[in-house]
Design a protein around this motif. Structure first.
Motif, PDB file in Angstrom:
ATOM      1  N   THR A   1      -8.515  12.416  -1.457  1.00 40.80           N
ATOM      2  CA  THR A   1      -8.223  12.295  -2.887  1.00 40.80           C
ATOM      3  C   THR A   1      -8.303  10.828  -3.282  1.00 40.80           C
ATOM      4  OG1 THR A   1      -6.741  14.200  -2.778  1.00 40.80           O
ATOM      5  CG2 THR A   1      -6.499  12.746  -4.681  1.00 40.80           C
ATOM      6  N   GLY A   2      -7.821   9.961  -2.386  1.00 44.09           N
ATOM      7  CA  GLY A   2      -7.836   8.541  -2.691  1.00 44.09           C
ATOM      8  C   GLY A   2      -7.447   7.703  -1.493  1.00 44.09           C
ATOM      9  N   ILE A   3      -7.291   6.419  -1.763  1.00 50.53           N
ATOM     10  CA  ILE A   3      -6.916   5.466  -0.722  1.00 50.53           C
ATOM     11  C   ILE A   3      -5.722   4.647  -1.174  1.00 50.53           C
ATOM     12  CG2 ILE A   3      -9.248   5.328   0.216  1.00 50.53           C
ATOM     13  CD1 ILE A   3      -8.292   2.219  -1.400  1.00 50.53           C
ATOM     14  N   ILE A   4      -5.112   3.999  -0.198  1.00 51.03           N
ATOM     15  CA  ILE A   4      -4.035   3.032  -0.417  1.00 51.03           C
ATOM     16  C   ILE A   4      -4.496   1.748   0.227  1.00 51.03           C
ATOM     17  CG2 ILE A   4      -1.596   2.485   0.010  1.00 51.03           C
ATOM     18  CD1 ILE A   4      -1.351   5.565   0.748  1.00 51.03           C
ATOM     19  N   SER A   5      -4.267   0.627  -0.441  1.00 48.36           N
ATOM     20  CA  SER A   5      -4.635  -0.659   0.134  1.00 48.36           C
ATOM     21  C   SER A   5      -3.843  -1.776  -0.534  1.00 48.36           C
ATOM     22  CB  SER A   5      -6.133  -0.927  -0.047  1.00 48.36           C
ATOM     23  OG  SER A   5      -6.493  -2.171   0.526  1.00 48.36           O
ATOM     24  N   THR A   6      -3.709  -2.861   0.186  1.00 49.34           N
ATOM     25  CA  THR A   6      -3.119  -4.072  -0.391  1.00 49.34           C
ATOM     26  C   THR A   6      -4.203  -4.951  -1.003  1.00 49.34           C
ATOM     27  OG1 THR A   6      -3.315  -5.225   1.715  1.00 49.34           O
ATOM     28  CG2 THR A   6      -1.222  -4.098   1.283  1.00 49.34           C
ATOM     29  N   LYS A   7      -5.460  -4.604  -0.786  1.00 53.45           N
ATOM     30  CA  LYS A   7      -6.584  -5.455  -1.190  1.00 53.45           C
ATOM     31  C   LYS A   7      -7.155  -5.030  -2.545  1.00 53.45           C
ATOM     32  CE  LYS A   7      -7.850  -6.348   3.572  1.00 53.45           C
ATOM     33  NZ  LYS A   7      -8.937  -6.549   4.496  1.00 53.45           N
ATOM     34  N   SER A   8      -7.105  -5.949  -3.501  1.00 53.60           N
ATOM     35  CA  SER A   8      -7.630  -5.667  -4.841  1.00 53.60           C
ATOM     36  C   SER A   8      -9.103  -5.298  -4.810  1.00 53.60           C
ATOM     37  CB  SER A   8      -7.427  -6.883  -5.752  1.00 53.60           C
ATOM     38  OG  SER A   8      -6.062  -7.121  -5.956  1.00 53.60           O
ATOM     39  N   SER A   9      -9.888  -5.972  -3.974  1.00 51.69           N
ATOM     40  CA  SER A   9     -11.326  -5.687  -3.914  1.00 51.69           C
ATOM     41  C   SER A   9     -11.578  -4.256  -3.443  1.00 51.69           C
ATOM     42  CB  SER A   9     -12.036  -6.677  -2.993  1.00 51.69           C
ATOM     43  OG  SER A   9     -11.530  -6.588  -1.673  1.00 51.69           O
ATOM     44  N   LEU A  10     -10.745  -3.755  -2.544  1.00 45.65           N
ATOM     45  CA  LEU A  10     -10.897  -2.388  -2.049  1.00 45.65           C
ATOM     46  C   LEU A  10     -10.490  -1.370  -3.114  1.00 45.65           C
ATOM     47  CD1 LEU A  10     -12.037  -1.639   0.653  1.00 45.65           C
ATOM     48  CD2 LEU A  10      -9.742  -1.324   1.499  1.00 45.65           C
ATOM     49  N   ILE A  11      -9.514  -1.724  -3.918  1.00 41.20           N
ATOM     50  CA  ILE A  11      -9.079  -0.851  -5.008  1.00 41.20           C
ATOM     51  C   ILE A  11     -10.228  -0.653  -5.986  1.00 41.20           C
ATOM     52  CG2 ILE A  11      -7.497  -0.614  -6.968  1.00 41.20           C
ATOM     53  CD1 ILE A  11      -6.169  -0.241  -4.161  1.00 41.20           C
ATOM     54  N   LYS A  12     -10.867  -1.747  -6.371  1.00 44.49           N
ATOM     55  CA  LYS A  12     -12.008  -1.664  -7.293  1.00 44.49           C
ATOM     56  C   LYS A  12     -13.142  -0.845  -6.676  1.00 44.49           C
ATOM     57  CE  LYS A  12     -11.311  -6.180  -9.434  1.00 44.49           C
ATOM     58  NZ  LYS A  12     -11.872  -7.529  -9.560  1.00 44.49           N
ATOM     59  N   ALA A  13     -13.449  -1.082  -5.413  1.00 44.10           N
ATOM     60  CA  ALA A  13     -14.528  -0.367  -4.738  1.00 44.10           C
ATOM     61  C   ALA A  13     -14.225   1.126  -4.648  1.00 44.10           C
ATOM     62  CB  ALA A  13     -14.767  -0.956  -3.351  1.00 44.10           C
ATOM     63  N   ALA A  14     -12.972   1.481  -4.397  1.00 43.20           N
ATOM     64  CA  ALA A  14     -12.590   2.891  -4.321  1.00 43.20           C
ATOM     65  C   ALA A  14     -12.843   3.584  -5.652  1.00 43.20           C
ATOM     66  CB  ALA A  14     -11.124   3.023  -3.909  1.00 43.20           C
ATOM     67  N   LYS A  15     -12.472   2.940  -6.713  1.00 38.08           N
ATOM     68  CA  LYS A  15     -12.674   3.520  -8.042  1.00 38.08           C
ATOM     69  C   LYS A  15     -14.168   3.706  -8.314  1.00 38.08           C
ATOM     70  CE  LYS A  15      -9.750   2.929 -11.096  1.00 38.08           C
ATOM     71  NZ  LYS A  15      -8.876   3.972 -11.571  1.00 38.08           N
ATOM     72  N   ASP A  16     -14.980   2.755  -7.860  1.00 40.44           N
ATOM     73  CA  ASP A  16     -16.437   2.877  -8.016  1.00 40.44           C
ATOM     74  C   ASP A  16     -16.986   4.056  -7.221  1.00 40.44           C
ATOM     75  OD1 ASP A  16     -16.463   0.655  -9.667  1.00 40.44           O
ATOM     76  OD2 ASP A  16     -17.119  -0.731  -8.101  1.00 40.44           O
TER      77      ASP A  16
END
Length: 184
Positions: A84-99
């Motif tokens: 369904t989604g991911i969890i991360s402390t990294k902002s760059s990974l958050i943006k990439a997940a949404k993409d």
């Protein structure tokens, strides 16, 4: 507004830290599971078990052994695991997940007032679907964060009893992630 609000039916989230605890999470009343364990060799199977139980699964990218918490690792997870989604402390990974079409929860460690302000600034840039604040046993800070951002807040870390879950929810958290199976 935030899709994660629609998927959280039970306000306790099973934060599975050991594979041995997954069966307990699958039988529990929770409908969201945070996988904080697994490896390249078995994460797909673990995620499928969660999905087959009718629950939503979020992978903590920094805790999955053998999968780098970077854009390549995320692309692999999105294509081959399809959580369904991911969890991360990294902002760059958050943006990439949404993409990649995944929901994204940004984990923030609140050690002092400066960390709160930096955390808010970080999520304003990455725009996760929710913020997991740690430790989750700080109702006053949870309340302040809900006033500082419209993003849903998930409290997590150091939560050890039902009273702390209730306190986090009363402070405005959408849900509380808990590692103790007896609280799921």
């Amino acid at each position: 507004m935030y899709p994660i609000v629609d998927i959280v039916e039970h306000q306790t989230i099973a934060a599975v830290q050991r594979e041995a605890d997954l069966d307990v999470a699958l039988k529990a009343k929770v409908n969201v599971v945070f996988l904080l364990t697994g490896s390249l060799l078995n994460v797909r199977e673990l995620a499928e078990r969660v999905k087959d139980a009718g629950k939503h699964v979020f992978l903590h990218m920094e805790f999955i052994e053998g999968i780098a918490p970077d854009k390549g690792g995320l692309a692999y997870v999105a294509r081959h695991v399809a959580p369904t989604g991911i969890i991360s402390t990294k902002s760059s990974l958050i943006k990439a997940a949404k993409d990649c079409g995944l929901l994204a929860i940004q984990r923030i460690f609140l050690i002092d007032r400066n960390a709160v302000l930096r955390g808010i600034k970080s999520v304003e840039t990455s725009m996760p679907d929710a913020i997991e604040v740690m430790p989750g046993i700080m109702p006053r800070i949870i309340r302040e964060m809900t006033e500082m951002t419209p993003l849903p807040i998930i409290a997590g870390g150091l939560v050890g009893n039902q009273q702390e879950i209730d306190d986090g929810l009363r402070a405005g958290a959408l849900a509380v992630s808990v590692g103790a199976p007896e609280l799921w």
